[in-house]
Design a protein around this motif. Sequence first.
Motif, PDB file in Angstrom:
ATOM      1  N   ASP A 119       0.661  -4.833  -4.104  1.00 21.37           N
ATOM      2  CA  ASP A 119       0.552  -5.442  -2.778  1.00 21.37           C
ATOM      3  C   ASP A 119      -0.623  -6.403  -2.736  1.00 21.37           C
ATOM      4  O   ASP A 119      -1.705  -6.114  -3.262  1.00 21.37           O
ATOM      5  N   ASP A 121      -2.405  -7.132  -0.307  1.00 26.46           N
ATOM      6  CA  ASP A 121      -3.472  -6.556   0.520  1.00 26.46           C
ATOM      7  C   ASP A 121      -4.137  -5.434  -0.286  1.00 26.46           C
ATOM      8  O   ASP A 121      -3.540  -4.371  -0.509  1.00 26.46           O
ATOM      9  N   VAL A 124      -4.071  -1.894   1.136  1.00 28.53           N
ATOM     10  CA  VAL A 124      -2.786  -1.198   1.017  1.00 28.53           C
ATOM     11  C   VAL A 124      -2.647  -0.607  -0.389  1.00 28.53           C
ATOM     12  O   VAL A 124      -2.301   0.569  -0.543  1.00 28.53           O
ATOM     13  N   ARG A 150       0.162   0.143   8.267  1.00 28.20           N
ATOM     14  CA  ARG A 150      -0.507  -1.163   8.473  1.00 28.20           C
ATOM     15  C   ARG A 150      -1.529  -1.029   9.557  1.00 28.20           C
ATOM     16  O   ARG A 150      -1.550  -0.339  10.454  1.00 28.20           O
TER      17      ARG A 150
END
Length: 150
Positions: A119, A121, A124, A150
């Motif tokens: 991911d 992010d 995450v 999230r």
Amino acid sequence: MRISSFLWFDGQAEAVATYYTSLFADSGIRDVQRDPEGRVTTVDFTMDGQGYVAHNGQPRYPHSRAFSLYVEVETQEELDALWAKLVDGGEEGPGGSLVDRFGVTWQVMPTCLRELLRDADAEVADRVLDTLHAMTRIDIKALVDAHAQR
């Protein structure tokens, strides 16, 4: 040229090869070598088409968790079934690892894990990794749920 993993055991080479080949498709024993007294010295075998050699080399070199066999599975059912067979007589370890009855460490991972950890992010991916590290046997849904937060 052919590359194979060479696994050192203390008198268990044939039992190892017989057990491991029973767990995976496209597996089998290719050759068993014996000394003049008839004792098994090495067993050449395949698991899922990959070559291995199990050698009876005495207790001189014990297995280490620094080396493991890595298996990716598609489903929770496949993971649970393989895990149960491999951990029988062995012990669970952290993050999807286990040590089988022969002292060999295995990593049993879902194929989706690579994607979950990729991911963009970083938070995450870190959350998925933290969830993984808190487990012994992997719970795929828990990893997916950790990714979805999230």
